[in-house]
Design a protein around this motif. Structure first.
Motif, PDB file in Angstrom:
ATOM      1  N   ALA A 268       0.822  -1.212   0.000  1.00  0.00           N
ATOM      2  CA  ALA A 268       0.000   0.000   0.000  1.00  0.00           C
ATOM      3  C   ALA A 268       0.853   1.258   0.000  1.00  0.00           C
ATOM      4  CB  ALA A 268      -0.923  -0.002   1.223  1.00  0.00           C
ATOM      5  N   ILE A 269       2.107   1.145   0.433  1.00  0.00           N
ATOM      6  CA  ILE A 269       2.993   2.311   0.404  1.00  0.00           C
ATOM      7  C   ILE A 269       3.177   2.798  -1.022  1.00  0.00           C
ATOM      8  CG2 ILE A 269       5.332   3.112   0.958  1.00  0.00           C
ATOM      9  CD1 ILE A 269       5.384   1.092   3.219  1.00  0.00           C
ATOM     10  N   ALA A 270       3.098   1.878  -1.982  1.00  0.00           N
ATOM     11  CA  ALA A 270       3.244   2.265  -3.389  1.00  0.00           C
ATOM     12  C   ALA A 270       2.141   3.206  -3.839  1.00  0.00           C
ATOM     13  CB  ALA A 270       3.259   1.014  -4.274  1.00  0.00           C
ATOM     14  N   GLY A 271       0.978   3.159  -3.186  1.00  0.00           N
ATOM     15  CA  GLY A 271      -0.135   3.997  -3.602  1.00  0.00           C
ATOM     16  C   GLY A 271      -0.241   5.307  -2.854  1.00  0.00           C
ATOM     17  N   LEU A 272       0.731   5.628  -2.014  1.00  0.00           N
ATOM     18  CA  LEU A 272       0.684   6.901  -1.296  1.00  0.00           C
ATOM     19  C   LEU A 272       0.860   8.063  -2.269  1.00  0.00           C
ATOM     20  CD1 LEU A 272       2.839   6.012   1.839  1.00  0.00           C
ATOM     21  CD2 LEU A 272       0.351   6.232   1.703  1.00  0.00           C
ATOM     22  N   PRO A 273       0.289   9.232  -1.966  1.00  0.00           N
ATOM     23  CA  PRO A 273       0.413  10.384  -2.877  1.00  0.00           C
ATOM     24  C   PRO A 273       1.864  10.795  -3.080  1.00  0.00           C
ATOM     25  CG  PRO A 273      -1.271  10.769  -1.201  1.00  0.00           C
ATOM     26  CD  PRO A 273      -0.549   9.530  -0.793  1.00  0.00           C
ATOM     27  N   ARG A 274       2.120  11.447  -4.167  1.00  0.00           N
ATOM     28  CA  ARG A 274       3.485  11.865  -4.496  1.00  0.00           C
ATOM     29  C   ARG A 274       4.004  12.913  -3.526  1.00  0.00           C
ATOM     30  NH1 ARG A 274       3.905  14.618  -8.770  1.00  0.00           N
ATOM     31  NH2 ARG A 274       6.005  13.981  -9.400  1.00  0.00           N
ATOM     32  N   ASP A 275       3.100  13.714  -2.953  1.00  0.00           N
ATOM     33  CA  ASP A 275       3.521  14.746  -2.003  1.00  0.00           C
ATOM     34  C   ASP A 275       3.378  14.285  -0.558  1.00  0.00           C
ATOM     35  OD1 ASP A 275       0.795  14.596  -2.039  1.00  0.00           O
ATOM     36  OD2 ASP A 275       0.456  16.766  -2.054  1.00  0.00           O
ATOM     37  N   PHE A 276       3.409  12.979  -0.319  1.00  0.00           N
ATOM     38  CA  PHE A 276       3.261  12.429   1.031  1.00  0.00           C
ATOM     39  C   PHE A 276       4.424  12.901   1.900  1.00  0.00           C
ATOM     40  CE2 PHE A 276       3.207   9.010   4.224  1.00  0.00           C
ATOM     41  CZ  PHE A 276       1.861   9.007   4.534  1.00  0.00           C
ATOM     42  N   SER A 277       4.109  13.426   3.087  1.00  0.00           N
ATOM     43  CA  SER A 277       5.117  14.104   3.905  1.00  0.00           C
ATOM     44  C   SER A 277       5.555  13.320   5.136  1.00  0.00           C
ATOM     45  CB  SER A 277       4.578  15.465   4.358  1.00  0.00           C
ATOM     46  OG  SER A 277       3.384  15.297   5.118  1.00  0.00           O
ATOM     47  N   ALA A 278       5.065  12.097   5.303  1.00  0.00           N
ATOM     48  CA  ALA A 278       5.396  11.332   6.515  1.00  0.00           C
ATOM     49  C   ALA A 278       6.121  10.034   6.190  1.00  0.00           C
ATOM     50  CB  ALA A 278       4.129  11.040   7.307  1.00  0.00           C
ATOM     51  N   LEU A 279       6.919  10.049   5.138  1.00  0.00           N
ATOM     52  CA  LEU A 279       7.676   8.846   4.792  1.00  0.00           C
ATOM     53  C   LEU A 279       8.693   8.487   5.865  1.00  0.00           C
ATOM     54  CD1 LEU A 279       8.307   9.498   0.977  1.00  0.00           C
ATOM     55  CD2 LEU A 279       6.698   7.876   1.998  1.00  0.00           C
ATOM     56  N   ASN A 280       9.157   9.485   6.618  1.00  0.00           N
ATOM     57  CA  ASN A 280      10.140   9.197   7.661  1.00  0.00           C
ATOM     58  C   ASN A 280       9.561   8.289   8.741  1.00  0.00           C
ATOM     59  OD1 ASN A 280       8.485  11.546   8.306  1.00  0.00           O
ATOM     60  ND2 ASN A 280       9.691  11.692  10.174  1.00  0.00           N
ATOM     61  N   VAL A 281       8.241   8.385   8.998  1.00  0.00           N
ATOM     62  CA  VAL A 281       7.610   7.508   9.983  1.00  0.00           C
ATOM     63  C   VAL A 281       7.707   6.055   9.538  1.00  0.00           C
ATOM     64  CG1 VAL A 281       5.429   6.950  11.137  1.00  0.00           C
ATOM     65  CG2 VAL A 281       6.063   9.334  10.748  1.00  0.00           C
ATOM     66  N   LEU A 282       7.483   5.814   8.250  1.00  0.00           N
ATOM     67  CA  LEU A 282       7.568   4.456   7.712  1.00  0.00           C
ATOM     68  C   LEU A 282       9.006   3.959   7.698  1.00  0.00           C
ATOM     69  CD1 LEU A 282       5.064   4.955   4.758  1.00  0.00           C
ATOM     70  CD2 LEU A 282       4.664   3.633   6.832  1.00  0.00           C
ATOM     71  N   ARG A 283       9.939   4.834   7.345  1.00  0.00           N
ATOM     72  CA  ARG A 283      11.340   4.411   7.352  1.00  0.00           C
ATOM     73  C   ARG A 283      11.805   4.065   8.761  1.00  0.00           C
ATOM     74  NH1 ARG A 283      12.004   8.505   3.111  1.00  0.00           N
ATOM     75  NH2 ARG A 283      12.365  10.080   4.729  1.00  0.00           N
ATOM     76  N   ASP A 284      11.410   4.874   9.738  1.00  0.00           N
ATOM     77  CA  ASP A 284      11.809   4.604  11.120  1.00  0.00           C
ATOM     78  C   ASP A 284      11.195   3.312  11.644  1.00  0.00           C
ATOM     79  OD1 ASP A 284      13.246   6.924  11.098  1.00  0.00           O
ATOM     80  OD2 ASP A 284      11.698   8.136  12.087  1.00  0.00           O
ATOM     81  N   ALA A 285      10.051   2.926  11.096  1.00  0.00           N
ATOM     82  CA  ALA A 285       9.399   1.694  11.529  1.00  0.00           C
ATOM     83  C   ALA A 285       9.991   0.454  10.865  1.00  0.00           C
ATOM     84  CB  ALA A 285       7.905   1.770  11.240  1.00  0.00           C
TER      85      ALA A 285
END
Length: 446
Positions: A268-285
């Motif tokens: 589902a991460i592939a379908g996130l909007p292009r201007d998604f601003s919380a990718l760091n939360v996913l990377r930290d997880a």
């Protein structure tokens, strides 16, 4: 989660009621010893009067009116009243906690996205306001009440009978030694079956660094989010929707034990909007490592003769690639060398059957090859063939190609002649692509 908490609170309420009833019985008897008894005073006065009338000075001198209550009784009553206060406070907070949990699970309507965001926002506030810590601390308050009750019992028996006092003291001491040990042992032996709510909190407080204790070799998402979060849900009137979506996905692939659920959450991460601003939360997880592992599971590794990779699910592998591309944006992360061969296999698929899959794989290769302009030219080739109608690429894939190309331009360290040659190739292709998409309703996303 809430069902388990409700069951625990129900048990606490039952035990609190029984304990308070027993404790009240003891307090009624001990409190009477602290208040002067009018009957005892009357009897003493009568004895003194009889002694005076009979001129029995010996009897008169032996009679004394009780003036004060022994200090021992005051200590016992003070300790037992404190225990009763702790017990009733446990019952009060337990009832409040049940009301909090009831409001946490209201009937919601709306789309699945709306319900998921509502659930995640409530969960974030539940964590931010330390509701789990409060519920987990309720048994401790009751344990303190029990300890105070036993302490008062020992003080009461101390001057009555030494043998009874010692036997009671030994039983109480053994019980609380076992209680403390059941909390301390799991800190050092993670597979110990003794589980206690306070142990998890002690583990975080005592071993801040995961390397300090073998128990914390794998830190949960909850602990990571507490340390690395850039927000506090308690002080945000409206938490960012991007943060809610990111934490919801992170909660899924961090807490779920169903591999299919974890795989879907990562894709589902592939379908996130292009201007998604919380990718760091996913990377930290830890999403990046899980995505690479999920991509590898889309292939079968045959080791009978040499090492050969066989593609199992092309569409799923492409989703993992897109998710990886989103997460590494602006980080400089490169594709793991250990699974570079299946990525090349995905890149070389038949364009007549899987054009989008091959193009997405080429984006991942290009983003891992900043020192080579050949892979970037391949992205231009896909865009050119799509614009000419040779292959059909979805708008999402075209956006991914353009984004990857821009990312490569930013990070290139190539000779000026190569950069100029690439620009001369790119400009006509990009103009042609934009001309073809300007009439589309979502063309502004490109």
């Amino acid at each position: 989660m809430t069902e388990g908490w409700n069951r625990s609170i129900d048990v606490l309420l039952v035990f609190t009621g029984l304990f308070s009833a027993v404790l009240t019985t003891f307090i009624i008897q001990s409190y009477q010893l602290m208040v002067p008894d009018a009957g005892d005073t009357t009897n003493a006065l009568l004895l003194e009067l009889i002694a005076l009338q009979t001129n029995n000075l010996t009897l008169a001198s032996s009679v004394s009116i009780p003036q004060t209550t022994p200090r021992q009784i005051h200590v016992v009553n003070g300790v037992w009243f404190s225990a009763l206060a702790c017990s009733l406070s446990t019952a009060l907070i337990s009832m409040l906690a049940k009301q909090w949990l009831q409001s946490y699970l209201p009937n919601m309507s709306g789309s699945p996205r709306h319900r998921a965001r509502q659930r995640q926002e409530r969960f974030m506030h539940l964590q931010a306001w330390h509701v789990p810590e409060i519920i987990n601390a309720l048994p401790l308050l009751l344990h303190v009440a029990l300890l105070l009750f036993f302490a008062g019992l020992l003080v009461l028996l101390w001057s009555a009978d030494l043998a009874i006092t010692l036997s009671t003291w030994v039983i109480v001491a053994l019980a609380y030694i076992f209680y403390i040990a059941s909390i301390a042992i799991p800190l050092f032996y993670p597979n110990c079956p003794y589980k206690h709510a306070v142990t998890d909190h002690l583990r975080v407080w005592l071993f801040q660094d995961s390397r300090a204790s073998p128990v914390l070799s794998m830190r949960s998402f909850k602990n990571r989010s507490e340390k690395g979060a850039l927000y506090d849900a308690r002080f945000c009137n409206s938490t960012s929707q991007d943060i809610i979506d990111a934490t919801a996905l992170a909660w899924l692939f961090s807490e779920s034990t169903d591999q299919q659920v974890i795989s879907v959450a990562l894709q589902a991460i592939a379908g996130l909007p292009r201007d998604f601003s919380a990718l760091n939360v996913l990377r930290d997880a830890g999403a990046l490592q899980l995505i690479e592992q999920g991509f590898q599971n889309c292939f079968h590794k045959d080791t009978t003769i040499g090492l050969h990779w066989h593609l199992v699910d092309a569409e799923k592998a492409a989703l993992f690639c897109r998710a990886w591309i989103k997460l590494i944006r602006g980080t400089g992360e490169q594709w793991p060398f250990a699974i570079i061969e299946p990525l090349w296999l995905l890149q070389n698929l038949d364009l007549s059957r899987h054009p989008d899959v091959a193009a997405i794989a080429s984006c991942a290769v290009a983003l891992s090859s900043f020192d080579s302009h050949i892979s970037q030219w391949e992205l231009l080739g896909y865009l050119s063939r799509s614009a000419s109608g040779e292959i059909i690429l979805s708008q999402t894939t075209q956006c991914c190609l353009i984004d990857s190309l821009i990312e490569c331009f930013v990070r290139w360290e190539m000779p000026l002649a190569v950069i100029e040659d690439t620009i001369s190739r790119a400009v006509p292709v990009l103009l042609q692509v934009l001309h073809l998409t300007e009439e589309l309703p979502n063309s502004h996303h490109c």
